[in-house]
Design a protein around this motif. Structure first.
Motif, mmCIF file in Angstrom:
data_model
loop_
_atom_site.group_PDB
_atom_site.id
_atom_site.type_symbol
_atom_site.label_atom_id
_atom_site.label_comp_id
_atom_site.label_asym_id
_atom_site.label_seq_id
_atom_site.Cartn_x
_atom_site.Cartn_y
_atom_site.Cartn_z
ATOM 1 N N GLN A 1 -6.482 63.121 49.576
ATOM 2 C CA GLN A 1 -7.032 64.392 49.118
ATOM 3 C C GLN A 1 -7.320 64.338 47.625
ATOM 4 O O GLN A 1 -6.694 63.562 46.882
ATOM 5 N N ALA A 2 -8.235 65.172 47.194
ATOM 6 C CA ALA A 2 -8.547 65.262 45.773
ATOM 7 C C ALA A 2 -7.277 65.561 44.984
ATOM 8 O O ALA A 2 -6.443 66.369 45.404
ATOM 9 N N GLY A 3 -7.135 64.861 43.856
ATOM 10 C CA GLY A 3 -5.933 64.988 43.049
ATOM 11 C C GLY A 3 -4.860 63.975 43.382
ATOM 12 O O GLY A 3 -3.881 63.832 42.636
ATOM 13 N N LEU B 1 -7.614 61.507 41.763
ATOM 14 C CA LEU B 1 -8.848 61.111 42.449
ATOM 15 C C LEU B 1 -9.742 62.312 42.725
ATOM 16 O O LEU B 1 -9.255 63.427 42.986
ATOM 17 N N LYS B 2 -11.045 62.058 42.657
ATOM 18 C CA LYS B 2 -12.051 63.089 42.882
ATOM 19 C C LYS B 2 -12.944 62.671 44.058
ATOM 20 O O LYS B 2 -13.069 61.469 44.338
ATOM 21 N N PRO B 3 -13.576 63.614 44.718
ATOM 22 C CA PRO B 3 -14.484 63.249 45.814
ATOM 23 C C PRO B 3 -15.554 62.252 45.379
ATOM 24 O O PRO B 3 -15.958 61.392 46.179
ATOM 25 N N GLU B 4 -15.994 62.333 44.130
ATOM 26 C CA GLU B 4 -17.016 61.398 43.656
ATOM 27 C C GLU B 4 -16.493 59.981 43.470
ATOM 28 O O GLU B 4 -17.278 59.069 43.179
ATOM 29 N N VAL C 1 -12.105 60.181 49.318
ATOM 30 C CA VAL C 1 -11.383 61.291 48.706
ATOM 31 C C VAL C 1 -11.963 62.590 49.255
ATOM 32 O O VAL C 1 -13.146 62.883 49.059
ATOM 33 N N SER C 2 -11.136 63.344 49.926
ATOM 34 C CA SER C 2 -11.595 64.604 50.515
ATOM 35 C C SER C 2 -11.350 65.765 49.560
ATOM 36 O O SER C 2 -10.389 65.754 48.787
ATOM 37 N N SER C 3 -12.231 66.735 49.626
ATOM 38 C CA SER C 3 -12.115 67.893 48.719
ATOM 39 C C SER C 3 -11.262 68.996 49.336
ATOM 40 O O SER C 3 -10.890 68.945 50.489
#
Length: 122
Positions: free
Chosen positions: A13-15, A85-88, A120-122
């Motif tokens: 997950q994001a973060g 981590l970020k989705p991008e 990475v999922s938002s």
């Protein structure tokens, strides 16, 4: 024959955080610069980070302060600690190494791993 094998990719997950590893094996004489690259769908492969044989590092602006590259020369292994981590950041991450072999001591060549998926999922 030289092989670079990446591991540690996955879905987060994001973060969140992930740690990638790249193990080099074969008739290696010396490993010079190592690096991580990534390629997102529909985009060109881009440099993420590099580390020299004396641990000098460079980072893409997009990952500075979040990713840390390191290496263990005794194990011929490189790491990429990825935090916040970020989705991008979603991409296939590739390991790269410039190295010489026992068969060509003074002819450094470029080698690539097969890649590991990071999502990475938002």
């Amino acid at each position: 024959q030289v092989q670079l094998v990446e591991s540690g990719g996955g879905l987060v997950q994001a973060g969140g955080s992930l740690r990638l590893s790249c193990a080099a094996s074969g008739s290696i004489f010396s490993i010079r610069t190592m690096g991580w690259y990534r390629q997102a769908p529909g985009k060109q492969r881009e440099l993420v980070a590099t580390i020299s044989s004396v641990n000098s590092t460079t980072y893409a602006d997009s990952v500075k302060g979040r990713f840390t590259i390191s290496r263990d020369n005794a194990k011929n292994t490189m790491y990429l600690q990825m935090n916040s981590l970020k989705p991008e950041d979603t991409a296939v991450y590739y390991c790269n190494a410039v190295l010489t072999t026992a068969q060509a001591l003074y002819q450094p060549k470029n080698y690539w791993g097969q890649g590991t998926q990071v999502t990475v999922s938002s």
